[in-house]
Scaffold this active site. Structure first.
Site, mmCIF file in Angstrom:
data_model
loop_
_atom_site.group_PDB
_atom_site.id
_atom_site.type_symbol
_atom_site.label_atom_id
_atom_site.label_comp_id
_atom_site.label_asym_id
_atom_site.label_seq_id
_atom_site.Cartn_x
_atom_site.Cartn_y
_atom_site.Cartn_z
ATOM 1 N N ARG A 16 0.922 -1.160 0.024
ATOM 2 C CA ARG A 16 0.352 0.107 -0.017
ATOM 3 C C ARG A 16 0.880 1.127 0.028
ATOM 4 O O ARG A 16 0.198 2.351 -0.086
ATOM 5 C CB ARG A 16 -0.937 -0.011 1.119
ATOM 6 C CG ARG A 16 -2.005 -1.045 0.871
ATOM 7 C CD ARG A 16 -2.741 -1.399 2.377
ATOM 8 N NE ARG A 16 -2.027 -2.336 3.264
ATOM 9 C CZ ARG A 16 -2.327 -2.750 4.342
ATOM 10 N NH1 ARG A 16 -3.669 -2.174 4.717
ATOM 11 N NH2 ARG A 16 -1.797 -3.549 4.987
ATOM 12 N N LYS A 23 8.709 -0.676 3.306
ATOM 13 C CA LYS A 23 8.178 0.084 4.103
ATOM 14 C C LYS A 23 8.700 0.676 5.359
ATOM 15 O O LYS A 23 8.645 1.522 5.682
ATOM 16 C CB LYS A 23 6.668 -0.677 4.302
ATOM 17 C CG LYS A 23 5.862 0.080 5.310
ATOM 18 C CD LYS A 23 4.300 -0.212 5.672
ATOM 19 C CE LYS A 23 4.251 -1.485 6.254
ATOM 20 N NZ LYS A 23 2.763 -2.030 6.429
ATOM 21 N N GLN A 75 12.109 -14.243 5.614
ATOM 22 C CA GLN A 75 10.955 -14.900 5.175
ATOM 23 C C GLN A 75 10.561 -14.757 3.737
ATOM 24 O O GLN A 75 10.267 -13.577 3.402
ATOM 25 C CB GLN A 75 9.833 -14.197 5.855
ATOM 26 C CG GLN A 75 8.330 -14.785 5.957
ATOM 27 C CD GLN A 75 7.169 -13.935 6.255
ATOM 28 O OE1 GLN A 75 7.293 -13.006 6.344
ATOM 29 N NE2 GLN A 75 6.027 -14.578 6.451
ATOM 30 N N GLY A 80 2.134 -14.192 5.355
ATOM 31 C CA GLY A 80 1.317 -13.896 6.522
ATOM 32 C C GLY A 80 2.131 -13.496 7.686
ATOM 33 O O GLY A 80 3.250 -14.034 7.700
ATOM 34 N N THR A 81 1.351 -12.921 8.673
ATOM 35 C CA THR A 81 2.182 -12.585 10.077
ATOM 36 C C THR A 81 2.401 -13.952 10.843
ATOM 37 O O THR A 81 3.410 -13.951 11.455
ATOM 38 C CB THR A 81 1.306 -11.528 10.936
ATOM 39 O OG1 THR A 81 0.100 -11.870 10.842
ATOM 40 C CG2 THR A 81 1.546 -10.047 10.308
ATOM 41 N N GLU A 156 -10.018 -9.794 11.301
ATOM 42 C CA GLU A 156 -9.583 -8.664 10.081
ATOM 43 C C GLU A 156 -10.436 -8.082 9.626
ATOM 44 O O GLU A 156 -11.696 -8.505 9.389
ATOM 45 C CB GLU A 156 -8.644 -9.565 9.246
ATOM 46 C CG GLU A 156 -7.344 -10.121 9.643
ATOM 47 C CD GLU A 156 -6.502 -9.140 10.413
ATOM 48 O OE1 GLU A 156 -5.864 -7.852 10.015
ATOM 49 O OE2 GLU A 156 -6.230 -9.490 11.749
ATOM 50 N N LYS A 353 31.912 26.949 3.530
ATOM 51 C CA LYS A 353 32.109 25.330 3.757
ATOM 52 C C LYS A 353 33.512 24.978 4.176
ATOM 53 O O LYS A 353 34.489 25.580 4.085
ATOM 54 C CB LYS A 353 32.117 24.540 2.351
ATOM 55 C CG LYS A 353 32.093 22.964 2.107
ATOM 56 C CD LYS A 353 33.034 22.725 1.214
ATOM 57 C CE LYS A 353 34.509 22.588 1.606
ATOM 58 N NZ LYS A 353 35.380 21.790 0.698
ATOM 59 N N ASN A 379 37.505 41.485 8.143
ATOM 60 C CA ASN A 379 36.399 41.908 7.284
ATOM 61 C C ASN A 379 36.445 41.475 6.012
ATOM 62 O O ASN A 379 37.246 41.772 5.278
ATOM 63 C CB ASN A 379 36.154 43.568 7.262
ATOM 64 C CG ASN A 379 35.037 44.061 6.820
ATOM 65 O OD1 ASN A 379 33.797 43.385 6.675
ATOM 66 N ND2 ASN A 379 34.991 45.454 6.311
ATOM 67 N N TYR A 389 39.610 24.997 -5.150
ATOM 68 C CA TYR A 389 39.565 23.997 -6.030
ATOM 69 C C TYR A 389 40.355 24.295 -7.187
ATOM 70 O O TYR A 389 40.054 24.995 -7.853
ATOM 71 C CB TYR A 389 38.122 23.415 -6.359
ATOM 72 C CG TYR A 389 37.997 21.940 -6.979
ATOM 73 C CD1 TYR A 389 38.573 20.922 -6.700
ATOM 74 C CD2 TYR A 389 37.084 22.092 -8.196
ATOM 75 C CE1 TYR A 389 38.801 19.926 -7.291
ATOM 76 C CE2 TYR A 389 36.868 20.696 -8.659
ATOM 77 C CZ TYR A 389 37.911 19.641 -8.015
ATOM 78 O OH TYR A 389 37.662 18.490 -8.749
HETATM 79 C C1 UD1 Z 1 -1.873 -6.379 11.168
HETATM 80 C C2 UD1 Z 1 -2.977 -7.259 12.085
HETATM 81 C C3 UD1 Z 1 -4.211 -6.598 12.351
HETATM 82 C C4 UD1 Z 1 -3.869 -5.699 13.207
HETATM 83 C C5 UD1 Z 1 -2.769 -4.492 12.548
HETATM 84 C C6 UD1 Z 1 -2.236 -3.679 13.328
HETATM 85 C C7 UD1 Z 1 -2.659 -9.460 11.108
HETATM 86 C C8 UD1 Z 1 -3.118 -10.480 10.032
HETATM 87 N N1 UD1 Z 1 -3.507 -8.533 11.098
HETATM 88 O O1 UD1 Z 1 -2.700 -6.060 10.053
HETATM 89 O O2 UD1 Z 1 -5.010 -7.415 13.167
HETATM 90 O O3 UD1 Z 1 -4.921 -4.737 13.805
HETATM 91 O O4 UD1 Z 1 -1.644 -5.350 11.978
HETATM 92 O O5 UD1 Z 1 -1.205 -2.719 12.951
HETATM 93 O O6 UD1 Z 1 -1.601 -9.705 11.573
HETATM 94 N N2 UD1 Z 1 4.659 -9.139 7.835
HETATM 95 C C9 UD1 Z 1 5.646 -9.977 7.849
HETATM 96 N N3 UD1 Z 1 5.453 -10.923 7.063
HETATM 97 C C10 UD1 Z 1 4.145 -11.215 6.299
HETATM 98 C C11 UD1 Z 1 3.246 -10.179 6.417
HETATM 99 C C12 UD1 Z 1 3.380 -9.258 7.501
HETATM 100 O O7 UD1 Z 1 6.844 -9.866 8.368
HETATM 101 O O8 UD1 Z 1 4.180 -12.073 5.607
HETATM 102 C C13 UD1 Z 1 4.928 -7.935 8.799
HETATM 103 C C14 UD1 Z 1 4.766 -6.503 8.159
HETATM 104 O O9 UD1 Z 1 6.004 -6.088 7.596
HETATM 105 C C15 UD1 Z 1 4.109 -5.455 9.214
HETATM 106 C C16 UD1 Z 1 3.534 -6.677 10.249
HETATM 107 O O10 UD1 Z 1 4.075 -8.003 9.723
HETATM 108 O O11 UD1 Z 1 5.192 -5.135 10.037
HETATM 109 C C17 UD1 Z 1 2.017 -6.504 9.960
HETATM 110 O O12 UD1 Z 1 1.597 -6.708 8.645
HETATM 111 P P1 UD1 Z 1 0.791 -5.788 7.814
HETATM 112 O O13 UD1 Z 1 0.577 -6.265 6.735
HETATM 113 O O14 UD1 Z 1 1.118 -4.578 7.806
HETATM 114 O O15 UD1 Z 1 -0.765 -6.058 8.602
HETATM 115 P P2 UD1 Z 1 -1.735 -5.437 8.933
HETATM 116 O O16 UD1 Z 1 -2.637 -5.513 7.626
HETATM 117 O O17 UD1 Z 1 -1.594 -3.933 9.315
HETATM 118 CA CA CA Z 2 0.349 -2.961 9.293
#
Ligand code: UD1
Ligand code: CA
Length: 459
Positions: A16, A23, A75, A80-81, A156, A353, A379, A389
């Site tokens: 985004r 980011k 990773q 996903g987280t 979510e 400089k 002065n 240079y």
């Molecule tokens: C996430 C949470 C959401 C919470 C929000 C708060 C999940 C699914 N959702 O959403 O409940 O309200 O944060 O800010 O966790 N990341 C990884 N690997 C991945 C995906 C993400 O390391 O595969 C990291 C991202 O870099 C980031 C963090 O995890 O720093 C959160 O990921 P992001 O995609 O921003 O999740 P949100 O949609 O903000």
């Molecule tokens: Ca986030």
């Protein structure tokens, strides 16, 4: 802290942001977001800190290279987280105790909130503890669904029903987990959701159905847990950082005429009774003394300013220092190790400089002074240029105490103008000027009588 491990999730693509830069390297208050998160992690003195990074991990490693003892886990792909946290399992094989999970995109979390989280988590003996907040606009965040008092699960935004979307309590993405059983639980999470990702928040519902304890900590200041997913959120969080800094400075006796247009980075220090006019930027590790006046349109980066200094409008100052009672500008440019000594004056359209301007010396108009050592009470006339240079390397100009440099002088370095010497206007100085001497280089002036009228007649 004994038996405490911190994991920072920072592998997400940050789609985004629409950026080539990862980011978490976008800057908030002058520092990459992740540097703020690292600082919060450091404040806990954990046994280990692990950062989960993605395909641009190299640039992240570089940005965080000052932190020794930080482990990076890659990773790839980013599923996903929950998947991100699972990739740290080999790194934490021998760990026990508590894991605190931080998000690389939540930069304002305070060490105090983190301590509250850990205390609550450890004193209740919970398997998981989630930091939550009540917000007016929960759009985009995971919502906390409670059954009775207790948290039941997190849903979510994209997967929420209309009713769930109305919930104003959100998930901060900051958690404490008992190490025991965590990775086994993560393996049970499925990617059955709108994004086809493995969601870490799903571990909450899993623990509840397994009968494991889950607690929450509700932060009182929801600003602390704001996440950054877009440029608009980056701007919103940056504004909070600025407001906090301005509030702190005003409480310490600094006048800020218009806080909305005043940009002061978090590490800057400013003394009491200094006045900041609208539209100034003070960046990096700058220190400013007391009773200074910084006028509009000024940018100061990594510099040291003494007491009672006036910086007039539209000056740019970087890696330089201004001593007590000096005055510069408007429209001056100081860079790369410029030093303006006590009571010295630098006027408009003057660039310094790697130059020291001694106590009480003046360079008031249209001048370039580079690689120069200028004594006291010198002065420098309008339009003076150090020709420092020679096309290959930089050469030094020395102007000793009390010398007078006439307007439109060029000093071809290396060259020295001795103590108290005079240089006539329009002189090109190629050789050293002895102390007390007068140097002139222009030829004798010739006047051609009636030249203009004669020229007109001819044409
Ligand atoms: C996430 C949470 C959401 C919470 C929000 C708060 C999940 C699914 N959702 O959403 O409940 O309200 O944060 O800010 O966790 N990341 C990884 N690997 C991945 C995906 C993400 O390391 O595969 C990291 C991202 O870099 C980031 C963090 O995890 O720093 C959160 O990921 P992001 O995609 O921003 O999740 P949100 O949609 O903000
Ligand atoms: Ca986030």
């Amino acid at each position: 802290m004994a038996d405490l491990h911190v994991i920072i999730l920072a592998a997400g693509k940050g789609t985004r942001m629409k950026s080539a830069l990862p980011k978490v390297l976008h800057r908030v208050g002058g520092l990459p977001m992740i540097a703020h998160v690292m600082a919060s992690a450091d404040a806990l003195h954990p046994r280990s800190i692990t950062a989960v990074v993605g395909h641009q991990g190299e640039s992240l490693k570089e940005a965080l290279s000052v932190h020794t003892g930080l482990t990076f886990v890659v990773q790839e792909p980013q599923l996903g987280t929950a998947h991100a946290l699972l990739t740290t399992e080999p790194a934490l094989r021998r760990a026990s105790g508590t894991i605190v999970v931080l998000s690389g995109d939540v930069p304002l979390l305070s060490p105090k909130t983190l301590k509250t989280l850990i205390d609550r988590h450890q004193s209740t003996g919970a398997a998981a503890t989630v930091v939550t907040a009540m917000v007016d606009d929960p759009a985009g965040y995971g919502r906390i669904v409670r059954s009775g008092e207790k948290i039941a699960r997190i849903v979510e935004d994209r997967d929420a029903t209309e009713e769930e979307r109305a919930v104003r309590e959100i998930n901060s993405g900051i958690y404490a987990f008992a190490v025991a059983g965590l990775f086994d639980a993560l393996r049970k999470i499925a990617a059955e959701n709108a994004q086809r990702e493995y969601y870490l928040p799903d571990v909450i519902a899993l623990y509840r159905t397994e009968g494991r304890g889950v607690e929450t900590v509700i932060v009182s200041n929801a600003d602390e847990i704001r996440g950054i997913n877009s440029r608009a959120e980056l701007a919103a969080v940056s504004r909070i950082v600025r407001q906090n800094k301005n509030t702190e400075l005003m409480a310490a006796g600094v006048t800020i005429e218009d806080p909305a247009t005043t940009y002061v980075d978090p590490l800057v220090t400013i003394g009491a009774d200094t006045v900041l006019h609208p539209g100034v930027s003070i960046e990096g590790r700058t220190t400013i003394g007391g009773a200074c006046e910084i006028h509009s349109g000024v940018r100061i980066v990594d510099s040291r300013i003494g007491d009672r200094v006036t910086v007039n409008n539209h000056c740019v100052i970087s890696e330089s220092s201004l001593s007590n009672d000096s005055k510069i500008g408007p429209f001056a440019h100081l860079r790369g190790g410029a030093t303006v000594s006590e009571g010295a004056r630098v006027g408009n359209f003057v660039e310094l400089k790697k130059t020291t301007l001694g106590p009480g010396s003046k360079a008031m108009h249209l001048t370039y002074l580079g690689d120069a050592e200028i004594g006291s009470k010198v002065n420098i006339g309008a339009g003076t240029i150090t020709c420092n240079y020679d096309g290959v390397s930089k050469q030094k100009t020395t102007i000793e105490d009390g010398a007078f440099i006439g307007s439109d002088t060029q000093l071809i370095a290396p060259v020295t103008v001795g103590k108290g010497a005079y240089v006539g206007s329009g002189t090109t100085i190629r050789e050293n000027v002895p102390p007390g001497a007068l140097a002139v280089s222009a030829g004798k002036q010739r006047n051609f009588d009636d030249w203009v009228a004669k020229k007109k007649k001819r044409s």
